[in-house]
Design an enzyme around this catalytic site. Structure first.
Site, short mmCIF file in Angstrom:
data_model
loop_
_atom_site.label_atom_id
_atom_site.label_comp_id
_atom_site.label_asym_id
_atom_site.label_seq_id
_atom_site.Cartn_x
_atom_site.Cartn_y
_atom_site.Cartn_z
N CYS A 1 2.64 -4.60 8.07
CA CYS A 1 3.11 -5.98 7.98
C CYS A 1 3.86 -6.33 9.25
O CYS A 1 3.92 -5.57 10.21
CB CYS A 1 4.01 -6.16 6.76
N ILE B 1 -1.91 0.01 1.06
CA ILE B 1 -1.61 1.02 0.04
C ILE B 1 -0.91 0.34 -1.13
O ILE B 1 -0.02 -0.49 -0.93
CB ILE B 1 -0.74 2.15 0.62
#
Length: 625
Positions: free
Chosen positions: A2, A53
């Site tokens: 991110c 994930i």
């Protein structure tokens, strides 16, 4: 993966939510899947998420059981499963299956030393509410970026410079030392940035800011040459076999994801070995992505096809044509600082190509630094002989033409080497990568000869740390701590994340580095044979044509483009009127270099590309404020 950003106010007068959201909005490309924020009286943390994930439960920020420790993380923790098992055995309760959640529980156990346990690529921001302490950390190699600045009582941090510049009270003043370094290398070595007062957190460092506003920065890890450590004594073949296992382990770790993972396949030995091992370790067919050029001297398509066919990958190719005029503004926007490595363009395009099919891709960055892949290491290994030969050849080499009718890349390298042959070991190594000479920098900045700042400060500091290590290891370590982190990894991070793609670099791994720097230099380099051990390790898995092929790098035919399709754009961006309006560079030497290049009297493509990117960056960043 991110983008992260945040604000810390040690006075506790509240966090401006609008400012935090404005910073976070600039990072949407790094994480288009979700966003999140945490705010209390002293700290605001925000993030944009690219879901890799725990797709359903891994949104950030993530806190511990009682909400007193909160974290945002850009990157991946590859050993999170092992860490999680240990933490559960110690009584910690997990609410998600994400890698990020281990960070808050590990911090509870070990405090700031939690970073010592991490294998991965990361930039972390953690708020310890009871301790009223902000903790920032960056991985040991600097794979993931983190910028910060202090404005008044606030410390601001972000994954990209543009997030900080979204706030009007962040000053925009050129740092003269950083400008000198950029003109020298076509990138800005950390911890400096192009702007005064804005700093890159260095690789392997932790920053803390306490409730009194005091900022402390310490190193927790150093990856590279470790003077005094014994070198491995096993045979060449034994070490080659072990290297295959080390790389297999790294590939296995880097394949951890809940989404498909592809490979950037350049056609060189580094990415070819990654492809071979990924194909063996992946439960699904691997996708590979390759960029080529119409100019055959710059293209490795043939080698990439051989590897793709051997391993049955889902192979994708793109031929790059000189439409750089459309791409340059996009590159400038992606990189925030002036960035003059022209291989950013194909890296951006191959990332765009890969992002159409996968969210994660593996790439071969770091193989040259770890295993001795640069020709500079050959030159550095024979300084006395090379110095004498260069002194004898200097008058002849300086008269060689370097225009379009000559083998210009060879001539350019020859000229740079003979100019550096009279220097000491460090400056000679740096001179090899010097883009604009000291004389040209003096001209461009219109100052008396020799009156500028030292552009090699970061290089001198890094080189001094490895005193006592072997010569080759010292130069590898130098490149690992400067060129790799502030050019190669910056190029890969910004180009991939601009296209919402996570790029993982299995060679830039703590276990790989531990092995690589424990191997004697003769196994990496002998005479003109570079990367010997890696090539031997790859031999059973990679076609022989790829093993024996000369290194091409990932450069573009910028010289030809600047004489054809790109010339009008360059003429405008580097015009006398434009440069005078910026007030940064003397237009006269720029016009001379451009005229010489277009006329074919010299190959000034590296210099002109760097100046072009500087001019376009200055216009978009400094003139729009």
């Amino acid at each position: 993966m991110c983008g992260i950003c945040g604000i810390h106010s040690h006075l506790g007068e509240g966090i401006d939510r609008a400012a935090l959201d404005a910073m976070n909005a600039t990072l949407t490309h790094r994480g288009p899947d979700a966003d999140g924020r945490f705010i209390d009286a002293h700290a605001g943390l925000a993030m944009r998420r690219l879901s890799i994930i725990d797709l359903e439960g891994g949104d950030q920020p993530i806190s511990n059981e009682d909400g007193t420790i909160t974290v945002v993380c850009n990157g991946e923790i590859y050993n999170y499963r092992e860490l999680r098992r240990d933490l559960v055995s110690r009584g910690h309760t997990f609410r998600t299956a994400s890698d990020t959640e281990v960070l808050v529980h590990l911090y509870e156990e070990q405090g700031e030393d939690f970073v010592d346990e991490l294998r991965g690529m990361f930039a972390i921001a953690l708020w310890d509410a009871p301790g009223r302490r902000l903790v920032l950390a960056r991985d040991a190699f600097g794979i993931k970026p983190l910028f910060y600045t202090v404005v008044g009582d606030r410390l601001l941090f972000a994954s990209e410079l543009k997030a900080l510049l979204s706030l009007p009270d962040v000053p925009r003043r050129i740092d003269p030392q950083a400008l000198e370094a950029y003109l020298t290398f076509n990138f800005v070595p950390g911890p400096a940035t192009i702007l005064e007062g804005v700093t890159k957190l260095s690789p392997g460092h932790v920053l803390t800011r306490d409730d009194g506003g005091t900022v402390s920065v310490r190193r927790y890890a150093r990856s590279g040459a470790q003077p005094g450590e014994p070198l491995r004594t096993e045979s060449f073949q034994t070490l080659a076999a072990e290297l295959r296992d080390v790389m297999r382990d790294s590939i296995r770790a880097h394949l951890i994801a809940d989404v498909p993972v592809g490979v950037m396949l350049s056609g060189g030995v580094d990415s070819s070995l990654i492809t071979a091992l990924a194909a063996a370790e992946s439960s699904e067919r691997v996708s590979t992505f390759t960029i080529g050029f119409e100019e055959a001297a710059y293209s490795e398509l043939a080698g990439a096809r051989l590897v793709a066919e051997r391993y049955g990958t889902d192979h994708h190719e793109l031929i790059v044509r000189p439409d750089a005029v459309e791409l340059i503004p996009r590159l400038v926007d992606a990189y925030d600082e002036p960035f003059g490595d022209s291989s950013a363009l194909p890296t951006f395009l191959v990332s765009e190509l890969a992002a159409c099919d996968v969210k994660v891709a593996l790439a071969g960055e770091g193989g040259d630094e770890m295993f001795g892949g640069y020709f500079t290491y050959v030159a550095d290994s024979i300084p006395a002989l090379a110095g004498r030969a260069a002194a004898l050849a200097r008058p002849l080499v300086e008269r060689l033409p370097s225009g379009s009718a000559s083998p210009s890349r060879f001539v350019d390298k020859a000229k740079r080497y003979v100019r550096g042959s009279r220097l000491d070991a460090l400056e000679r190594h740096c001179a090899w990568s010097e883009v604009l000479s000291a004389d040209l920098r003096d001209e461009l900045l219109d100052r008396p000869p020799g009156d500028g700042p030292d552009p090699f400060l970061a290089h001198r500091a890094r080189f001094a740390e490895s005193a006592g290590a072997k010569r080759l290891a010292r130069f590898q370590d130098l490149d690992l701590g400067t060129y790799l982190v502030d050019d190669v990894l910056v190029k890969s991070d910004r180009a991939s994340m601009a296209n919402s793609l996570e790029l993982r670099v299995p060679y830039v791994d703590r276990e790989v580095a531990r092995f690589a720097f424990g191997v004697p230099g003769r196994h990496k380099l002998r005479a003109f044979q570079k990367k010997r051990l890696l090539r031997e390790a790859a031999r059973p898995l990679v076609p022989d044509q790829v093993i024996r092929a000369p290194k091409r790098g990932f450069s573009i035919p910028a010289g030809a483009w600047l004489r054809t399709d790109l010339e009008p754009f360059a003429r405008e961006a580097l015009s006398v009127s434009e440069l005078k309006r910026h007030g940064l560079l003397d237009p006269a030497p720029v016009q001379r270099m451009l005229d010489e290049h277009v006329a074919g009297r010299a190959d000034n493509s590296r210099q002109l590309w760097g100046l072009l990117m500087l001019s376009v960056w200055f216009e978009s960043t400094m003139m729009s404020s």
